[in-house]
Design a protein around this motif. Sequence first.
Motif, PDB file in Angstrom:
ATOM      1  N   ASP A  83       8.049   1.891   7.721  1.00  0.00           N
ATOM      2  CA  ASP A  83       6.643   2.089   8.080  1.00  0.00           C
ATOM      3  C   ASP A  83       6.447   3.466   8.704  1.00  0.00           C
ATOM      4  OD1 ASP A  83       6.040  -0.446   7.173  1.00  0.00           O
ATOM      5  OD2 ASP A  83       5.988  -1.352   9.180  1.00  0.00           O
ATOM      6  N   ARG A 135       6.520  -2.489   0.921  1.00  0.00           N
ATOM      7  CA  ARG A 135       5.603  -2.972   1.968  1.00  0.00           C
ATOM      8  C   ARG A 135       5.038  -1.816   2.783  1.00  0.00           C
ATOM      9  NH1 ARG A 135       2.174  -4.281   4.438  1.00  0.00           N
ATOM     10  NH2 ARG A 135       1.749  -6.098   5.752  1.00  0.00           N
ATOM     11  N   PRO A 139      -0.017  -0.877   0.969  1.00  0.00           N
ATOM     12  CA  PRO A 139      -1.366  -0.942   1.551  1.00  0.00           C
ATOM     13  C   PRO A 139      -2.128   0.382   1.455  1.00  0.00           C
ATOM     14  CG  PRO A 139       0.192  -2.096   2.952  1.00  0.00           C
ATOM     15  CD  PRO A 139       1.001  -1.387   1.911  1.00  0.00           C
ATOM     16  N   HIS A 140      -1.430   1.484   1.660  1.00  0.00           N
ATOM     17  CA  HIS A 140      -2.054   2.803   1.540  1.00  0.00           C
ATOM     18  C   HIS A 140      -2.500   3.063   0.109  1.00  0.00           C
ATOM     19  CE1 HIS A 140      -2.638   7.146   1.898  1.00  0.00           C
ATOM     20  NE2 HIS A 140      -1.772   7.318   0.922  1.00  0.00           N
ATOM     21  N   LEU A 142      -3.252   0.842  -2.136  1.00  0.00           N
ATOM     22  CA  LEU A 142      -4.389  -0.033  -2.426  1.00  0.00           C
ATOM     23  C   LEU A 142      -5.685   0.544  -1.870  1.00  0.00           C
ATOM     24  CD1 LEU A 142      -2.779  -3.529  -1.789  1.00  0.00           C
ATOM     25  CD2 LEU A 142      -3.631  -2.659  -3.976  1.00  0.00           C
ATOM     26  N   GLU A 143      -5.619   1.132  -0.696  1.00  0.00           N
ATOM     27  CA  GLU A 143      -6.805   1.762  -0.113  1.00  0.00           C
ATOM     28  C   GLU A 143      -7.301   2.906  -0.992  1.00  0.00           C
ATOM     29  OE1 GLU A 143      -6.077   3.063   3.832  1.00  0.00           O
ATOM     30  OE2 GLU A 143      -5.876   1.029   4.660  1.00  0.00           O
ATOM     31  N   VAL A 185      -0.861  -5.680  -8.243  1.00  0.00           N
ATOM     32  CA  VAL A 185      -1.579  -4.430  -7.974  1.00  0.00           C
ATOM     33  C   VAL A 185      -1.978  -3.655  -9.224  1.00  0.00           C
ATOM     34  CG1 VAL A 185      -0.424  -4.200  -5.736  1.00  0.00           C
ATOM     35  CG2 VAL A 185       0.549  -3.040  -7.737  1.00  0.00           C
TER      36      VAL A 185
END
Length: 273
Positions: A83, A135, A139-140, A142-143, A185
């Motif tokens: 992360d 992981r 998320p980044h 997807l944004e 995705v």
Amino acid sequence: MGKLDGQVAVVTGGARGQGRSHAVALAGAGADIVVCDIGASIASVPYALGSPDDLAETVELVGETGRRCLAITADVRDQRQMDAVADRTISEFGHIDILLANAGIASNAFLSEMPEQTWRDMIDVNLTGVYHSFRAVVPHMLERGRGRIVATSSIVARMGARKSGHYAAAKWGVVGLVKSLAEEVGAQGITVNAVLPSGVQTDMIMNPAIYRELMPDVENPTREAALAMFEAGGGLIQPAEVSEMILLLVSDTGARYNGEAITISGGLSTGTT
């Protein structure tokens, strides 16, 4: 104009070997690069892993292409560290376009004799480490509604191999993970694929522990003798050959590839599923 101008790629296991080759290839196509590597040993791995000096050499080689390169010491077994790699990449470069989940280890043991820690280390690095890398960046992506992800699996995933059951299991798991994430995705502009090379001429294969496995009756087996054995079996793949496939998958021309497990084996995979 390069195929990847303006893009940013994160490469795990980038200190040397395939990771270094991929980093330099993507930089040559115009991408800025973030490479991470553990930079330390793992007790169950019978050869030296990439060092801080190796990581620094990758940075230098990427720099020779004219692109920026940031090196981070990080262990893919730790989600918090991965992360942090993603967060620092976004902080310094603004975005992540490409992830190459390449970090991996190898060791040899019969399943009937395998120490528990050897199994755990293999799964933690070669499978869970891929999950942690996914992981950290998905998320980044997807944004942003876009992204390219490629994970390094192995022909051994499809075939199995003597004294490599833990390695085969981890690499087969990578294929399942890739296909599952691709389902999740793909509609959001992100492609996820795996490459499955046969033997690649890197330190993972070219080390004394492997020489002893190949030539157990030879007192001091040499690199030259090992290379001759590999040549008799069709030869080892060069890292740059895998990098060419990676470059296709992460470029615009690779948009139609999603959820694929692409074998690079010179025919060794004939008859596998």
